[in-house]
Design a protein around this motif. Sequence first.
Motif, PDB file in Angstrom:
ATOM      1  N   GLU A   4      -6.667  -4.400  -8.986  1.00 39.56           N
ATOM      2  CA  GLU A   4      -6.207  -5.460  -9.887  1.00 39.56           C
ATOM      3  C   GLU A   4      -4.900  -6.063  -9.378  1.00 39.56           C
ATOM      4  O   GLU A   4      -4.724  -7.286  -9.386  1.00 39.56           O
ATOM      5  N   ILE A   5      -3.996  -5.214  -8.949  1.00 34.20           N
ATOM      6  CA  ILE A   5      -2.701  -5.681  -8.433  1.00 34.20           C
ATOM      7  C   ILE A   5      -2.918  -6.550  -7.197  1.00 34.20           C
ATOM      8  O   ILE A   5      -2.386  -7.665  -7.113  1.00 34.20           O
ATOM      9  N   THR A   6      -3.711  -6.066  -6.272  1.00 34.70           N
ATOM     10  CA  THR A   6      -3.978  -6.810  -5.038  1.00 34.70           C
ATOM     11  C   THR A   6      -4.630  -8.153  -5.338  1.00 34.70           C
ATOM     12  O   THR A   6      -4.221  -9.182  -4.795  1.00 34.70           O
ATOM     13  N   PRO A  30      12.006  -9.151  -9.678  1.00 36.06           N
ATOM     14  CA  PRO A  30      10.863  -8.405 -10.213  1.00 36.06           C
ATOM     15  C   PRO A  30      10.873  -6.911  -9.886  1.00 36.06           C
ATOM     16  O   PRO A  30      10.260  -6.127 -10.598  1.00 36.06           O
ATOM     17  N   SER A  31      11.568  -6.514  -8.847  1.00 31.32           N
ATOM     18  CA  SER A  31      11.625  -5.081  -8.536  1.00 31.32           C
ATOM     19  C   SER A  31      12.281  -4.302  -9.669  1.00 31.32           C
ATOM     20  O   SER A  31      12.029  -3.106  -9.837  1.00 31.32           O
ATOM     21  N   GLN A  36       0.821  -1.212   0.000  1.00 32.33           N
ATOM     22  CA  GLN A  36       0.000   0.000   0.000  1.00 32.33           C
ATOM     23  C   GLN A  36       0.857   1.265   0.000  1.00 32.33           C
ATOM     24  O   GLN A  36       0.557   2.230  -0.707  1.00 32.33           O
ATOM     25  N   GLU A  37       1.944   1.259   0.759  1.00 30.75           N
ATOM     26  CA  GLU A  37       2.838   2.413   0.784  1.00 30.75           C
ATOM     27  C   GLU A  37       3.510   2.611  -0.567  1.00 30.75           C
ATOM     28  O   GLU A  37       3.638   3.737  -1.047  1.00 30.75           O
ATOM     29  N   CYS A  38       3.906   1.522  -1.175  1.00 27.73           N
ATOM     30  CA  CYS A  38       4.556   1.576  -2.485  1.00 27.73           C
ATOM     31  C   CYS A  38       3.586   2.120  -3.536  1.00 27.73           C
ATOM     32  O   CYS A  38       3.957   2.976  -4.348  1.00 27.73           O
ATOM     33  N   LEU A  39       2.355   1.635  -3.505  1.00 27.89           N
ATOM     34  CA  LEU A  39       1.344   2.117  -4.448  1.00 27.89           C
ATOM     35  C   LEU A  39       1.077   3.603  -4.248  1.00 27.89           C
ATOM     36  O   LEU A  39       0.982   4.364  -5.211  1.00 27.89           O
ATOM     37  N   ALA A  40       0.980   4.022  -2.990  1.00 30.20           N
ATOM     38  CA  ALA A  40       0.672   5.426  -2.692  1.00 30.20           C
ATOM     39  C   ALA A  40       1.766   6.372  -3.191  1.00 30.20           C
ATOM     40  O   ALA A  40       1.472   7.497  -3.596  1.00 30.20           O
ATOM     41  N   LYS A  41       3.002   5.908  -3.195  1.00 31.70           N
ATOM     42  CA  LYS A  41       4.129   6.744  -3.639  1.00 31.70           C
ATOM     43  C   LYS A  41       4.379   6.645  -5.141  1.00 31.70           C
ATOM     44  O   LYS A  41       5.177   7.389  -5.679  1.00 31.70           O
ATOM     45  N   SER A  42       3.705   5.727  -5.803  1.00 34.32           N
ATOM     46  CA  SER A  42       3.977   5.441  -7.209  1.00 34.32           C
ATOM     47  C   SER A  42       3.147   6.307  -8.152  1.00 34.32           C
ATOM     48  O   SER A  42       2.243   7.026  -7.723  1.00 34.32           O
ATOM     49  N   VAL A  43       3.452   6.194  -9.437  1.00 31.74           N
ATOM     50  CA  VAL A  43       2.657   6.850 -10.480  1.00 31.74           C
ATOM     51  C   VAL A  43       1.612   5.893 -11.055  1.00 31.74           C
ATOM     52  O   VAL A  43       0.921   6.226 -12.006  1.00 31.74           O
ATOM     53  N   ILE A 101       5.108 -14.704  -1.632  1.00 33.81           N
ATOM     54  CA  ILE A 101       6.485 -14.839  -2.096  1.00 33.81           C
ATOM     55  C   ILE A 101       7.195 -13.490  -2.099  1.00 33.81           C
ATOM     56  O   ILE A 101       8.294 -13.352  -1.585  1.00 33.81           O
ATOM     57  N   TYR A 102       6.544 -12.507  -2.692  1.00 29.17           N
ATOM     58  CA  TYR A 102       7.126 -11.170  -2.781  1.00 29.17           C
ATOM     59  C   TYR A 102       6.493 -10.284  -1.719  1.00 29.17           C
ATOM     60  O   TYR A 102       5.401  -9.760  -1.900  1.00 29.17           O
ATOM     61  N   LEU A 103       7.175 -10.147  -0.613  1.00 27.62           N
ATOM     62  CA  LEU A 103       6.637  -9.432   0.532  1.00 27.62           C
ATOM     63  C   LEU A 103       6.937  -7.939   0.493  1.00 27.62           C
ATOM     64  O   LEU A 103       6.353  -7.177   1.246  1.00 27.62           O
ATOM     65  N   GLU A 104       7.828  -7.534  -0.363  1.00 28.61           N
ATOM     66  CA  GLU A 104       8.177  -6.124  -0.503  1.00 28.61           C
ATOM     67  C   GLU A 104       7.380  -5.553  -1.663  1.00 28.61           C
ATOM     68  O   GLU A 104       7.234  -6.192  -2.702  1.00 28.61           O
ATOM     69  N   GLY A 105       6.830  -4.363  -1.493  1.00 29.88           N
ATOM     70  CA  GLY A 105       5.926  -3.775  -2.473  1.00 29.88           C
ATOM     71  C   GLY A 105       6.482  -3.682  -3.878  1.00 29.88           C
ATOM     72  O   GLY A 105       5.800  -4.004  -4.849  1.00 29.88           O
ATOM     73  N   ARG A 106       7.722  -3.231  -4.034  1.00 28.19           N
ATOM     74  CA  ARG A 106       8.321  -3.088  -5.366  1.00 28.19           C
ATOM     75  C   ARG A 106       8.440  -4.436  -6.062  1.00 28.19           C
ATOM     76  O   ARG A 106       8.228  -4.539  -7.263  1.00 28.19           O
ATOM     77  N   GLU A 107       8.789  -5.468  -5.311  1.00 23.32           N
ATOM     78  CA  GLU A 107       8.884  -6.818  -5.881  1.00 23.32           C
ATOM     79  C   GLU A 107       7.520  -7.302  -6.349  1.00 23.32           C
ATOM     80  O   GLU A 107       7.377  -7.822  -7.455  1.00 23.32           O
ATOM     81  N   ALA A 108       6.515  -7.140  -5.492  1.00 23.31           N
ATOM     82  CA  ALA A 108       5.166  -7.610  -5.812  1.00 23.31           C
ATOM     83  C   ALA A 108       4.600  -6.885  -7.031  1.00 23.31           C
ATOM     84  O   ALA A 108       4.067  -7.515  -7.955  1.00 23.31           O
TER      85      ALA A 108
END
Length: 115
Positions: free
Chosen positions: A32-34, A78-79, A17-24, A45-52
């Motif tokens: 859809e992502i969630t 994937p990040s 959620q933090e990654c999405l909020a800071k992203s474009v 598997i991918y617990l970090e936002g950028r990876e997911a």
Amino acid sequence: MQTLTPEMVAAARKSLQECLAKSVIPKEYWDEITHWLEATHMENIYLEGREAIGAWWASKEVRKMGFAINFAKGGCMPSNWFPEGENWDMAQAQAKYRLVADWQCLIEHDALIKI
């Protein structure tokens, strides 16, 4: 395989959620992502936002070309495919460039599956 604790799951969701909020990334893609992460179990598997998010984006792009990615075989992070930039169009272009640059690695690791 390590069992995820409720704390780990909560931290992963917060990171997303933090990654999405800071992203474009447009908000209309957030659900859809969630849902994709849940349906594919990539959220475990991918617990970090950028990876997911990078995994979601790359999966979506390779599907357009008639492939799926076996992330377990991929040999790529994937990040690297996380769409970032000044705006959504530029972010996608830059992410696509990085995905194409990693294409050889995906081929060498037999991580692309024709669908």
